[in-house]
Design a protein around this motif. Structure first.
Motif, PDB file in Angstrom:
ATOM      1  N   PRO A  14     -10.886  -5.959   7.734  1.00 19.53           N
ATOM      2  CA  PRO A  14     -12.251  -6.488   7.454  1.00 19.53           C
ATOM      3  C   PRO A  14     -11.951  -8.086   7.157  1.00 19.53           C
ATOM      4  O   PRO A  14     -11.326  -7.720   5.990  1.00 19.53           O
ATOM      5  N   GLN A  15     -12.191  -8.843   7.015  1.00 22.75           N
ATOM      6  CA  GLN A  15     -12.473 -10.259   6.078  1.00 22.75           C
ATOM      7  C   GLN A  15     -12.592  -9.892   5.356  1.00 22.75           C
ATOM      8  O   GLN A  15     -13.382  -9.442   5.191  1.00 22.75           O
ATOM      9  N   GLY A  16     -12.347 -10.522   4.189  1.00 21.71           N
ATOM     10  CA  GLY A  16     -12.303 -10.676   3.167  1.00 21.71           C
ATOM     11  C   GLY A  16     -12.107  -9.423   2.202  1.00 21.71           C
ATOM     12  O   GLY A  16     -12.554  -9.417   1.114  1.00 21.71           O
ATOM     13  N   SER A  17     -11.857  -8.033   2.848  1.00 16.95           N
ATOM     14  CA  SER A  17     -11.453  -7.015   2.410  1.00 16.95           C
ATOM     15  C   SER A  17     -10.511  -6.547   1.967  1.00 16.95           C
ATOM     16  O   SER A  17     -10.534  -5.403   0.875  1.00 16.95           O
ATOM     17  N   LEU A  18      -9.207  -6.911   1.772  1.00 14.88           N
ATOM     18  CA  LEU A  18      -8.080  -7.212   1.352  1.00 14.88           C
ATOM     19  C   LEU A  18      -8.060  -6.771   0.772  1.00 14.88           C
ATOM     20  O   LEU A  18      -7.431  -8.868  -0.243  1.00 14.88           O
ATOM     21  N   SER A  19      -8.088  -6.982  -1.566  1.00 14.13           N
ATOM     22  CA  SER A  19      -7.758  -6.766  -1.871  1.00 14.13           C
ATOM     23  C   SER A  19      -6.152  -6.188  -3.106  1.00 14.13           C
ATOM     24  O   SER A  19      -6.045  -4.644  -1.906  1.00 14.13           O
ATOM     25  N   ALA A  20      -6.374  -6.463  -4.113  1.00 12.20           N
ATOM     26  CA  ALA A  20      -4.944  -5.801  -4.258  1.00 12.20           C
ATOM     27  C   ALA A  20      -4.590  -4.369  -5.042  1.00 12.20           C
ATOM     28  O   ALA A  20      -4.167  -2.846  -4.387  1.00 12.20           O
ATOM     29  N   THR A  21      -6.136  -3.927  -5.074  1.00  8.60           N
ATOM     30  CA  THR A  21      -6.800  -2.006  -5.427  1.00  8.60           C
ATOM     31  C   THR A  21      -6.584  -1.471  -4.204  1.00  8.60           C
ATOM     32  O   THR A  21      -6.299  -0.146  -3.722  1.00  8.60           O
ATOM     33  N   VAL A  22      -7.236  -2.179  -2.799  1.00 10.76           N
ATOM     34  CA  VAL A  22      -7.152  -1.704  -1.648  1.00 10.76           C
ATOM     35  C   VAL A  22      -5.603  -1.617  -1.207  1.00 10.76           C
ATOM     36  O   VAL A  22      -5.305  -0.355  -0.178  1.00 10.76           O
ATOM     37  N   ALA A  23      -4.854  -2.681  -1.037  1.00  7.41           N
ATOM     38  CA  ALA A  23      -3.306  -2.704  -0.535  1.00  7.41           C
ATOM     39  C   ALA A  23      -2.549  -1.594  -1.251  1.00  7.41           C
ATOM     40  O   ALA A  23      -2.094  -0.741  -0.267  1.00  7.41           O
ATOM     41  N   GLN A  24      -2.819  -1.292  -2.423  1.00 12.08           N
ATOM     42  CA  GLN A  24      -1.812  -0.395  -3.359  1.00 12.08           C
ATOM     43  C   GLN A  24      -2.427   1.128  -3.101  1.00 12.08           C
ATOM     44  O   GLN A  24      -1.538   2.333  -2.276  1.00 12.08           O
ATOM     45  N   ARG A  25      -3.596   1.450  -2.308  1.00 14.69           N
ATOM     46  CA  ARG A  25      -4.201   2.607  -2.185  1.00 14.69           C
ATOM     47  C   ARG A  25      -3.290   2.302  -0.193  1.00 14.69           C
ATOM     48  O   ARG A  25      -3.116   3.802  -0.586  1.00 14.69           O
ATOM     49  N   PHE A  26      -3.790   2.128   0.702  1.00 12.38           N
ATOM     50  CA  PHE A  26      -3.498   1.942   1.645  1.00 12.38           C
ATOM     51  C   PHE A  26      -1.899   2.481   1.275  1.00 12.38           C
ATOM     52  O   PHE A  26      -1.595   2.825   1.911  1.00 12.38           O
ATOM     53  N   PHE A  27      -0.749   1.921   0.791  1.00 10.71           N
ATOM     54  CA  PHE A  27       0.196   1.915   0.595  1.00 10.71           C
ATOM     55  C   PHE A  27       0.652   3.470   0.408  1.00 10.71           C
ATOM     56  O   PHE A  27       1.414   3.899   0.751  1.00 10.71           O
ATOM     57  N   GLU A  28       0.226   4.050  -0.775  1.00 17.27           N
ATOM     58  CA  GLU A  28       0.136   4.909  -0.813  1.00 17.27           C
ATOM     59  C   GLU A  28       0.089   6.255   0.211  1.00 17.27           C
ATOM     60  O   GLU A  28       1.127   7.387   0.118  1.00 17.27           O
ATOM     61  N   ALA A  29      -0.960   5.949   0.225  1.00 17.49           N
ATOM     62  CA  ALA A  29      -1.610   7.561   1.406  1.00 17.49           C
ATOM     63  C   ALA A  29      -1.000   6.665   3.039  1.00 17.49           C
ATOM     64  O   ALA A  29      -0.057   8.436   2.925  1.00 17.49           O
ATOM     65  N   ALA A  30       0.187   5.848   3.138  1.00 20.91           N
ATOM     66  CA  ALA A  30       0.628   5.553   4.817  1.00 20.91           C
ATOM     67  C   ALA A  30       2.189   6.231   3.762  1.00 20.91           C
ATOM     68  O   ALA A  30       2.592   7.146   4.878  1.00 20.91           O
ATOM     69  N   ASP A  31       2.656   5.645   2.514  1.00 23.42           N
ATOM     70  CA  ASP A  31       3.354   6.816   2.030  1.00 23.42           C
ATOM     71  C   ASP A  31       3.706   7.955   1.790  1.00 23.42           C
ATOM     72  O   ASP A  31       5.171   8.620   2.538  1.00 23.42           O
ATOM     73  N   ALA A  32       2.519   8.645   1.399  1.00 25.24           N
ATOM     74  CA  ALA A  32       2.582   9.872   1.435  1.00 25.24           C
ATOM     75  C   ALA A  32       2.451  10.492   3.266  1.00 25.24           C
ATOM     76  O   ALA A  32       3.244  12.047   3.231  1.00 25.24           O
ATOM     77  N   THR A  33       2.038   9.753   4.186  1.00 22.52           N
ATOM     78  CA  THR A  33       1.917  10.006   5.342  1.00 22.52           C
ATOM     79  C   THR A  33       3.484   9.886   6.091  1.00 22.52           C
ATOM     80  O   THR A  33       4.134  11.042   7.199  1.00 22.52           O
ATOM     81  N   LYS A  34       3.910   8.836   5.921  1.00 25.47           N
ATOM     82  CA  LYS A  34       5.324   8.838   6.741  1.00 25.47           C
ATOM     83  C   LYS A  34       6.286   7.773   5.534  1.00 25.47           C
ATOM     84  O   LYS A  34       5.815   6.926   4.687  1.00 25.47           O
ATOM     85  N   ASN A  35       7.409   8.798   5.275  1.00 27.52           N
ATOM     86  CA  ASN A  35       8.309   7.646   3.918  1.00 27.52           C
ATOM     87  C   ASN A  35       8.955   6.396   3.927  1.00 27.52           C
ATOM     88  O   ASN A  35       8.999   5.753   3.813  1.00 27.52           O
ATOM     89  N   GLY A  36       9.094   6.215   6.097  1.00 22.83           N
ATOM     90  CA  GLY A  36       9.264   5.496   5.890  1.00 22.83           C
ATOM     91  C   GLY A  36       8.010   4.274   5.623  1.00 22.83           C
ATOM     92  O   GLY A  36       9.185   2.564   5.377  1.00 22.83           O
ATOM     93  N   LEU A  37       7.510   4.301   5.434  1.00 22.70           N
ATOM     94  CA  LEU A  37       6.123   3.488   5.364  1.00 22.70           C
ATOM     95  C   LEU A  37       6.101   3.190   3.987  1.00 22.70           C
ATOM     96  O   LEU A  37       5.706   2.374   2.614  1.00 22.70           O
TER      97      LEU A  37
END
Length: 73
Positions: A26-49
């Motif tokens: 959503p507009q204005g909601s992606l911060s460095a903290t949110v991006a890093q947390r999403f990245f860590e969750a994606a990596d834990a789900t699928k190694n290719g990410l």
């Protein structure tokens, strides 16, 4: 901070072989903290990410870059 490589891409080029996923927040909601947390969750789900990501505005972009032999970089 250390930067080991730079990747340039044309996300609108439909003829390339690089796989990608764009996650739109959503507009204005992606911060460095949110991006890093999403990245860590994606990596834990699928190694290719887990190779890394870029952020442009409220979009988090995961590229699956490969070399000329089709192997992930």
């Amino acid at each position: 901070m250390r930067q080991y490589r730079v990747l340039t891409s044309r996300l609108d080029d439909t003829t390339g072989k690089t796989g990608l996923v764009i996650v739109r927040f959503p507009q204005g909601s992606l911060s460095a903290t949110v991006a890093q947390r999403f990245f860590e969750a994606a990596d834990a789900t699928k190694n290719g990410l887990g190779g890394g990501y870029s952020v442009v505005g409220d979009e988090q972009i995961f590229l699956n870059a490969t070399n000329s032999e089709g192997k992930t970089l």
